[in-house]
Design a protein around this motif. Structure first.
Motif, short mmCIF file in Angstrom:
data_model
loop_
_atom_site.label_atom_id
_atom_site.label_comp_id
_atom_site.label_asym_id
_atom_site.label_seq_id
_atom_site.Cartn_x
_atom_site.Cartn_y
_atom_site.Cartn_z
N GLU A 1 37.03 51.65 20.76
CA GLU A 1 37.38 51.55 22.28
C GLU A 1 35.93 50.38 22.49
OE1 GLU A 1 38.75 53.38 23.95
OE2 GLU A 1 39.57 54.62 22.21
N LEU A 2 35.49 49.85 22.18
CA LEU A 2 34.20 48.93 22.87
C LEU A 2 35.47 47.36 22.32
CD1 LEU A 2 31.98 47.55 23.31
CD2 LEU A 2 30.84 47.70 20.95
N PRO A 3 35.40 46.38 21.77
CA PRO A 3 36.49 46.15 21.37
C PRO A 3 37.44 45.94 22.57
CG PRO A 3 36.88 46.69 19.77
CD PRO A 3 36.14 47.83 20.05
N HIS A 4 37.97 46.90 22.59
CA HIS A 4 39.51 47.67 23.54
C HIS A 4 38.82 47.43 25.30
CE1 HIS A 4 43.04 48.69 25.47
NE2 HIS A 4 42.12 49.41 25.70
N ALA A 5 37.70 47.40 25.61
CA ALA A 5 37.48 47.98 27.11
C ALA A 5 36.84 46.50 27.30
CB ALA A 5 36.31 48.34 27.22
N VAL A 6 35.60 45.37 26.09
CA VAL A 6 35.68 44.39 26.63
C VAL A 6 36.97 43.20 26.85
CG1 VAL A 6 34.82 42.08 25.37
CG2 VAL A 6 34.10 44.37 25.12
N ARG A 7 38.19 43.76 25.83
CA ARG A 7 39.35 42.48 26.17
C ARG A 7 40.09 43.43 27.86
NH1 ARG A 7 40.75 44.13 20.73
NH2 ARG A 7 41.21 45.95 21.58
N LEU A 8 39.81 44.57 27.91
CA LEU A 8 40.52 44.55 29.33
C LEU A 8 39.77 43.89 30.10
CD1 LEU A 8 40.97 48.31 28.66
CD2 LEU A 8 43.28 46.52 28.75
N ALA A 9 38.29 44.14 30.65
CA ALA A 9 37.56 43.65 31.41
C ALA A 9 37.44 41.81 31.46
CB ALA A 9 35.81 43.95 31.17
N ALA A 10 37.73 41.40 30.26
CA ALA A 10 38.13 39.71 30.51
C ALA A 10 39.81 39.31 30.56
CB ALA A 10 38.12 38.95 28.93
N GLY A 11 40.80 40.66 30.57
CA GLY A 11 41.98 40.35 31.29
C GLY A 11 42.23 40.26 32.39
N GLN A 12 40.88 41.04 33.32
CA GLN A 12 40.66 40.75 34.88
C GLN A 12 39.78 39.20 35.20
OE1 GLN A 12 41.23 42.73 36.66
NE2 GLN A 12 42.00 43.88 35.60
N LEU A 13 39.37 38.65 34.84
CA LEU A 13 38.14 37.52 34.88
C LEU A 13 39.38 36.14 35.56
CD1 LEU A 13 36.35 36.65 31.71
CD2 LEU A 13 35.71 37.52 33.79
N PRO A 14 40.26 35.34 35.26
CA PRO A 14 41.63 35.10 35.98
C PRO A 14 41.45 35.13 37.31
CG PRO A 14 42.23 34.81 33.87
CD PRO A 14 40.59 36.28 34.18
N ALA A 15 41.27 36.62 37.57
CA ALA A 15 41.76 37.39 39.16
C ALA A 15 40.34 37.05 40.31
CB ALA A 15 42.19 38.50 38.98
N VAL A 16 39.26 37.34 39.32
CA VAL A 16 37.76 36.94 39.82
C VAL A 16 37.69 35.74 40.17
CG1 VAL A 16 35.86 37.73 39.48
CG2 VAL A 16 37.16 38.83 38.98
N ALA A 17 38.67 34.67 39.29
CA ALA A 17 38.13 33.46 39.74
C ALA A 17 38.74 32.82 41.01
CB ALA A 17 39.16 32.58 38.11
N VAL A 18 39.73 33.65 40.59
CA VAL A 18 40.72 33.54 41.64
C VAL A 18 40.02 33.33 43.68
CG1 VAL A 18 42.65 33.34 43.41
CG2 VAL A 18 42.75 32.72 40.80
N LEU A 19 39.05 34.13 43.97
CA LEU A 19 38.43 34.61 44.54
C LEU A 19 37.13 33.47 44.86
CD1 LEU A 19 39.22 36.93 46.93
CD2 LEU A 19 40.65 37.55 44.72
N ALA A 20 36.92 33.64 43.38
CA ALA A 20 35.63 32.63 43.42
C ALA A 20 36.10 31.21 44.55
CB ALA A 20 34.97 32.51 42.30
N ALA A 21 37.32 31.13 43.37
CA ALA A 21 37.73 29.47 44.37
C ALA A 21 37.91 29.52 45.57
CB ALA A 21 38.60 29.47 43.27
N ILE A 22 39.05 30.58 46.47
CA ILE A 22 39.24 30.90 47.75
C ILE A 22 37.77 29.90 48.65
CG2 ILE A 22 39.53 32.21 49.73
CD1 ILE A 22 41.80 33.44 47.61
N ALA A 23 36.76 31.10 48.29
CA ALA A 23 35.42 30.94 48.55
C ALA A 23 34.65 29.24 48.31
CB ALA A 23 34.36 31.48 47.72
N VAL A 24 34.97 28.38 47.50
CA VAL A 24 34.97 27.04 47.05
C VAL A 24 35.77 26.44 48.12
CG1 VAL A 24 34.56 24.97 45.90
CG2 VAL A 24 34.33 27.77 44.86
N THR A 25 37.25 26.83 48.48
CA THR A 25 37.60 25.70 49.25
C THR A 25 37.55 25.84 50.65
OG1 THR A 25 39.54 26.45 47.72
CG2 THR A 25 40.15 25.94 49.98
N LEU A 26 37.11 27.10 50.83
CA LEU A 26 36.47 27.11 52.48
C LEU A 26 35.43 26.31 52.69
CD1 LEU A 26 37.21 31.24 52.92
CD2 LEU A 26 38.72 29.18 53.86
N PHE A 27 33.92 26.85 52.23
CA PHE A 27 33.06 25.87 51.73
C PHE A 27 33.70 24.99 51.90
CE2 PHE A 27 29.80 23.57 49.84
CZ PHE A 27 28.72 23.77 50.53
N GLY A 28 34.27 24.11 50.93
CA GLY A 28 35.03 22.74 51.18
C GLY A 28 35.78 21.96 52.30
#
Length: 533
Positions: free
Chosen positions: A426-453
């Motif tokens: 369960e520990l590595p499985h949950a970590v893998r599920l969390a890691a799989g969400q990182l690209p989506a988080v990066a897209v929202l952060a990048a939208i903020a960077v785009t608007l700031f710039g």
């Protein structure tokens, strides 16, 4: 000139500044209860099924900690219980908005300029409270109207709406007091969040205490107090009287403190710092870390707590499903061919990823705060270039949410693994599920960077993008939204396979999209004026 002169003008200014935030705030929070109504009606269409759900859930201590005690099996009572965390959300937004229009204005120097005109001393505070309380009341009206539209009792629907509004009013007043205590908006937010957290913890202790003697803690908590209104049960309208008393007292304290302090000062004096910077502060990255470290620690602790809660709940998911074929089918479809608990863990990681995206946006927009506060220009007047200055903040904006999300995944997997007796899986499985969400988080952060710039005056729209993703994630599927609309949210592509594997192509596309958006924002930053006109 009295102390409230100019309140109307400042309220209109606040509404103009928050013209994107307030409609999203009202719509998302106002529509969530009706989404819960649709969900419960579909999953538990008969009174017998709802009674079985009640019998199982009312005994679950973890669910009691999350939402409060479940007091009945009617559709309205199930909705009220499942919306038990909404008073916390409404309270948090309310106190942050009040601080934004009071202490943050003083910290930026705008309050002093406004105060030089025909504006009373307390006009800014009154305008902030009026706008915030009006938005909370709008949430209550949306909740009432939409639930009545689903054939729920009008009195209970109004009581549920007022329950949310009352929580917002209390913590708006808490934010007003916190804004008088410190000289910085960050400190005021920390005090307000600490009070909110203490109120939530007291509610949990009072509702989950092993002895009835603990119940008084929940009565002392504003969160516990408003939840005892029992919208579709006893309907204790008289509880709004002590809530109003608390609000009046806190507002009176805030007004008294504001009248006794200098503009820009606070009840707690600033602590003098070093005369000279240490070697650890002689780079843009070091300065950025110094600015972000308190926020980083708070988010990590919060995500670890969420992980512990969601991991504890996971062990009881199978019991909640029981023999209900509809609910079992929903969870199974969420996880493809994976187990029901795996599908639950995947959906939980998607929710926490949306929260992590909020952290990422907040960290990125610290660049805008430094720019508008006049602290970026002295740094850029040295040999430090724009991209190097921005890189320090963006590195933390990238690593901080990632570490927080992985921490949540690790704690969730550890807690569930300990309860199920299979930590190794369960520990590595949950970590893998969390890691799989990182690209989506990066897209929202990048939208903020785009608007700031490129469009710095529209930076707040990055919160609207996150709100749209949350709305699509929580409401879209239940409302029957088309697939192309759901696909607009990056979280759809990192959660589609839930308990199973996520498409590597989708993750790669999201990563490239985030990189392209961030590059466009940084290119715009190199060419635009600082500060932006």
């Amino acid at each position: 000139m009295n102390g409230l002169t100019g309140t109307g003008a400042l309220a209109r200014l606040a509404l103009r500044r928050d013209r994107a935030l307030i409609p999203v705030w009202v719509a998302v929070l106002g529509l969530l209860p009706v989404v819960l109504a649709v969900s419960f009606a579909d999953l538990y269409p008969t009174a017998t099924e709802r009674q079985e759900f009640f019998a199982t859930s009312a005994r679950d201590g973890t669910f009691t900690a999350l939402y409060g005690p479940l007091r009945g099996s009617s559709l309205g009572e199930l909705i009220t219980w499942r919306a038990g965390f909404l008073p916390v959300v409404v309270g948090l937004i309310s106190l942050l908005v009040v601080i934004r229009h009071t202490r943050a204005e003083e910290e930026a120097g705008r309050r002093e300029l406004v105060g030089a005109t025909v504006v009373g001393r307390h006009a800014g505070l009154a305008a902030a409270l009026a706008v915030t309380c009006a938005a909370d009341l709008a949430v209550a009206l949306v909740v009432t109207i939409t639930l009545i539209g689903k054939d729920l009792p009008a009195a209970g629907s109004l009581a549920l709406g007022m329950q949310l509004a009352a929580a917002g009013w209390v913590f708006a007043a808490v934010g007003a007091v916190a804004a008088q205590v410190t000289t910085g908006a960050g400190g005021a937010r920390g005090i307000g969040a600490a009070v909110l957290g203490a109120a939530y913890a007291a509610r949990i202790a009072g509702d989950r205490g092993d002895s009835p003697g603990w119940a008084w803690l929940s009565w002392l908590s504003p969160i516990g107090l408003v939840q005892r209104i029992h919208p579709y049960g006893a309907q204790r309208w008289w509880l709004l009287a002590p809530v109003a008393t608390v609000v009046a007292v806190l507002v009176g304290v805030a007004v008294g403190l504001a009248a006794r302090r200098d503009l820009g000062a606070g009840l707690l004096p600033d602590r003098p710092g070093r005369a000279g910077a240490t070697p650890a502060l002689r780079s843009p990255l070091a300065v950025a870390w110094r600015l972000h470290r308190g926020l980083f620690a708070a988010w990590i602790a919060g995500f670890a707590l969420l992980g512990a809660v969601f991991g504890g709940v996971a062990n009881g998911v199978g019991d909640l499903v029981g023999d209900n074929p509809t609910l079992r089918d929903v969870f199974t479809r969420l996880g493809g061919r994976s187990a029901i608990v795996d599908a639950y863990l995947a959906s939980v990681m998607s929710i926490m990823a949306m929260i992590a995206a909020g952290y990422a946006i907040q960290a990125v927009l610290r660049l805008r705060v430094e720019e508008t506060g006049g602290r970026a220009e002295p740094i850029l007047a040295t040999a430090v270039g724009r991209l190097r200055w921005a890189a320090g903040h963006l590195l933390i904006a990238a690593l901080g949410p990632g570490i927080a999300l992985l921490t949540a995944g690790a704690v969730t997997g550890l807690v569930y693994g300990l309860s199920s007796g299979d930590v190794g899986r369960e520990l590595p499985h949950a970590v893998r599920l969390a890691a799989g969400q990182l690209p989506a988080v990066a897209v929202l952060a990048a939208i903020a960077v785009t608007l700031f710039g490129l469009l710095p005056r529209l930076c707040a729209m990055s919160w609207a993008a996150l709100s749209a993703c949350v709305l699509l994630g929580l409401v879209g599927a239940g409302a029957g939204a088309s697939h192309w609309l759901l696909d607009v949210s990056p979280f759809t592509h990192t959660t589609g396979a839930s308990g199973g594997s996520v498409s590597a192509v989708a993750l790669a596309v999201l990563t490239l999209l985030a990189a392209a958006l961030a590059a466009a924002g940084l290119a715009g930053l190199r060419r635009r004026d600082i500060p932006a006109s």
